[in-house]
Design a protein around this motif. Sequence first.
Motif, PDB file in Angstrom:
ATOM      1  N   GLY A  17      -9.728   9.658  -9.992  1.00  0.00           N
ATOM      2  CA  GLY A  17      -9.564  10.025  -8.446  1.00  0.00           C
ATOM      3  C   GLY A  17      -8.140   9.403  -7.894  1.00  0.00           C
ATOM      4  O   GLY A  17      -7.806   9.477  -6.811  1.00  0.00           O
ATOM      5  N   SER A  62      -3.126  15.732  -6.584  1.00  0.00           N
ATOM      6  CA  SER A  62      -4.353  14.933  -6.276  1.00  0.00           C
ATOM      7  C   SER A  62      -5.306  15.979  -6.330  1.00  0.00           C
ATOM      8  O   SER A  62      -5.031  17.032  -6.405  1.00  0.00           O
ATOM      9  CB  SER A  62      -4.362  14.345  -4.998  1.00  0.00           C
ATOM     10  OG  SER A  62      -3.313  13.477  -4.707  1.00  0.00           O
ATOM     11  N   ARG A  63      -6.552  15.498  -6.904  1.00  0.00           N
ATOM     12  CA  ARG A  63      -7.777  16.614  -6.861  1.00  0.00           C
ATOM     13  C   ARG A  63      -7.921  16.973  -5.510  1.00  0.00           C
ATOM     14  O   ARG A  63      -8.417  16.265  -4.777  1.00  0.00           O
ATOM     15  CB  ARG A  63      -8.873  15.498  -7.345  1.00  0.00           C
ATOM     16  CG  ARG A  63      -9.994  16.460  -8.071  1.00  0.00           C
ATOM     17  CD  ARG A  63     -10.967  15.520  -8.840  1.00  0.00           C
ATOM     18  NE  ARG A  63     -12.283  15.783  -8.963  1.00  0.00           N
ATOM     19  CZ  ARG A  63     -13.148  15.532  -9.846  1.00  0.00           C
ATOM     20  NH1 ARG A  63     -12.988  14.131 -10.352  1.00  0.00           N
ATOM     21  NH2 ARG A  63     -14.587  15.829  -9.910  1.00  0.00           N
ATOM     22  N   GLU A  64      -8.119  18.327  -5.699  1.00  0.00           N
ATOM     23  CA  GLU A  64      -8.606  18.787  -4.523  1.00  0.00           C
ATOM     24  C   GLU A  64     -10.099  19.080  -4.237  1.00  0.00           C
ATOM     25  O   GLU A  64     -11.097  18.709  -4.933  1.00  0.00           O
ATOM     26  CB  GLU A  64      -7.900  20.402  -4.452  1.00  0.00           C
ATOM     27  CG  GLU A  64      -6.410  20.512  -4.671  1.00  0.00           C
ATOM     28  CD  GLU A  64      -5.875  21.989  -4.874  1.00  0.00           C
ATOM     29  OE1 GLU A  64      -6.990  22.830  -4.916  1.00  0.00           O
ATOM     30  OE2 GLU A  64      -4.626  22.278  -4.827  1.00  0.00           O
ATOM     31  N   GLU A  65     -10.299  19.487  -2.861  1.00  0.00           N
ATOM     32  CA  GLU A  65     -11.880  19.356  -2.574  1.00  0.00           C
ATOM     33  C   GLU A  65     -12.615  20.621  -3.465  1.00  0.00           C
ATOM     34  O   GLU A  65     -12.166  21.798  -3.590  1.00  0.00           O
ATOM     35  CB  GLU A  65     -12.088  19.858  -1.027  1.00  0.00           C
ATOM     36  CG  GLU A  65     -13.535  19.541  -0.607  1.00  0.00           C
ATOM     37  CD  GLU A  65     -13.584  19.912   0.871  1.00  0.00           C
ATOM     38  OE1 GLU A  65     -14.794  19.765   1.388  1.00  0.00           O
ATOM     39  OE2 GLU A  65     -12.520  19.915   1.781  1.00  0.00           O
ATOM     40  N   GLY A  66     -13.615  20.388  -3.878  1.00  0.00           N
ATOM     41  CA  GLY A  66     -14.509  21.122  -4.889  1.00  0.00           C
ATOM     42  C   GLY A  66     -13.929  21.410  -6.239  1.00  0.00           C
ATOM     43  O   GLY A  66     -14.400  22.226  -6.739  1.00  0.00           O
ATOM     44  N   GLU A  67     -12.737  20.819  -6.543  1.00  0.00           N
ATOM     45  CA  GLU A  67     -12.260  20.954  -8.024  1.00  0.00           C
ATOM     46  C   GLU A  67     -13.173  19.666  -8.838  1.00  0.00           C
ATOM     47  O   GLU A  67     -12.704  18.610  -8.503  1.00  0.00           O
ATOM     48  CB  GLU A  67     -10.715  20.702  -7.663  1.00  0.00           C
ATOM     49  CG  GLU A  67     -10.039  21.131  -9.145  1.00  0.00           C
ATOM     50  CD  GLU A  67      -8.467  21.012  -9.110  1.00  0.00           C
ATOM     51  OE1 GLU A  67      -7.877  21.719  -9.454  1.00  0.00           O
ATOM     52  OE2 GLU A  67      -8.185  19.964  -8.114  1.00  0.00           O
ATOM     53  N   ASP A  68     -13.451  20.337  -9.972  1.00  0.00           N
ATOM     54  CA  ASP A  68     -13.980  19.332 -10.784  1.00  0.00           C
ATOM     55  C   ASP A  68     -12.781  18.649 -11.720  1.00  0.00           C
ATOM     56  O   ASP A  68     -11.653  19.320 -11.643  1.00  0.00           O
ATOM     57  CB  ASP A  68     -15.101  19.879 -11.772  1.00  0.00           C
ATOM     58  CG  ASP A  68     -14.668  20.791 -12.582  1.00  0.00           C
ATOM     59  OD1 ASP A  68     -13.242  21.062 -13.134  1.00  0.00           O
ATOM     60  OD2 ASP A  68     -15.627  21.708 -13.061  1.00  0.00           O
TER      61      ASP A  68
END
Length: 455
Positions: free
Chosen positions: A343, A393-399
Motif C-alpha cells: 500500500g 499508487s494503487r487505485e481504488e478497486g485495483e488488486d
Amino acid sequence: MELFFNPFDNLVCILLGISFTVWFTLLLVFIIVPAIFGVSFGIRRLYMKTLLKIFEWATLRIERGAKEKNHLLYKPYSNAIIAREPTSLEEEIKEIRRSGSNKDLDAAPEFEMSDIFYFARRGVESIMDDEVTKRFSAEELESWNLLTRSNYNFHYISLRLTVLWGLGLLIRYGFLLPLRVTLAFTGVGLLVFLTSVVGLLPNGRMKNFLSEKVHLMCYRICVRALTAIITYHDSENKPKNGGICVANHTSPIDVIILASDGCYAMVGQIHGGLMGVIQRSMVKACPHVWFERSEVKDRHLVAKRLSDHVEDKSKLPILIFPEGTCINNTSVMMFKKGSFEIGATVYPVAIKYDPRFGDAFWNSSKFGMVNYLLRMMSSWAIVCSVWYLPPMSREEGEDAVQFANRVKAAIARQGGLVDLLWDGGLKRGKVKDTFKEEQQKLYSKMLLRLSWDFP
C-alpha cells in the motif's frame, strides 16, 4: 656470514615504489576524490565517443572485407523470423476451418481435427523464436564491438582489424582491468570500514547524514570501477523516504547504478563470506532489511517487515527488483505482487544498458559471480540510461497483480523494453500447469461461443 647487496635490486625496488606511488596518486586525484564530491571531468564520455568511432570504422572494415572474400556475415536470430500480425485464437481457427471444412453450418460447434494445425504451428513458432528463453541469453549485436571473436567469419578480415583487436585486448587486460580491480577493492574496503565507524554513532540526524554521504561516496567509486557512464533522466521523480523503488533487473550492478545517485534501503537474504561482512557493516549505519534463509519463504513476515519500514517516513526508500531474476535487458517479465500489496507509494525506475560497450546481463546459470565480474571489468565500459518515472499508487478497486502489471508496463514503455507476462522463474523451472490449463480453458470457451459463418 658476509651479505652482498645488489645495486640492481635496490634500483628495482625504488622504481616499483615510485610506480605504485604514482599509480595511487593518479587514482586519488583523478578518480577517488572526484567520486567523493560527485564531480566528473568528462573523460569517460570522451572515451565513449572515441570507442563509438572505432566500432563504426571496424564494422565498415568487416563489411568491406566480407564482400571481398564472399563471407556470409552473421545476422541476429531476431531478424530471421518474419513477424506476423497478431491474431486471436478464435480468428485463426475460423480461418483454418473456412479453408478446409465442409461442415454443416447448422451443426453445433465441436472439436475438429483441423484445429490441431493451429496449436502445432504455434508450437513450432515458439521453438524457432521463443520469446521467453531468448530473454535469458546475451543480447545480440548488429556490429562487432571488438570484445569477442566468436564469429568464425571475423577470424581474419584484415591485418588492421587483427592488430586493433590485439591492441584492445592489451588495453583491457593490461591497463583497465588492474585499474578497475584496484578501484573495486578501494570502494568496497571503504564501505565496510566507514559504515562500521558510522554505526558506532548514536541514532540521530548526524548519523543519517554521514551514512548517506558514506554510501554515496563508496558507490560512486564502485561505479568508476566499472567505467560506468550513466545518464539520469527526470531526477525530480527520484524516490522519497517512506516509498518503494521498483526497477527492471538485468544485473547485480543495478544496485550500484541506482545507489550512486541516491541512497536506498536494500532488501535481501543474509549471506556468508565477503558478502555477509558487507551486509553486517552496512546495516550498522543504515536500516537495511535482511532476511534469514528460512524467513524469505514466509510471505507474511516479509510483508510485515517491509510495511513497518515504509511507515517510518524517516527511513530511506526500499529498493526492490520485483522480477526476482536477471533478464537480458530486452524485456520486462512478470513482477511478483508482494511489493505491491503493502500500500506504499511506488516509484518506478527504468534501466536500459547499451550492449555495444559491454554485456551487463548476468546469466547466473552460465557464469558464477567472480567470472561475471571479471567479464564486466574486462569490457570496454558499462553505459546505461536511468529514467525516474512519476510515483504511482494503487487505485481504488485495483488488486496487487493489476497494480504490478500497470507499473511494469510503464517501465517497459519508458525503457523501450518488451512487456511480457511470463514469470522470470521459467529461467530455471518448467512451465506451470496453470499456464497450460489457461490455454485449454481459452479453447473451450471459444468452442462454446463460436458462431459459424462460412462464406
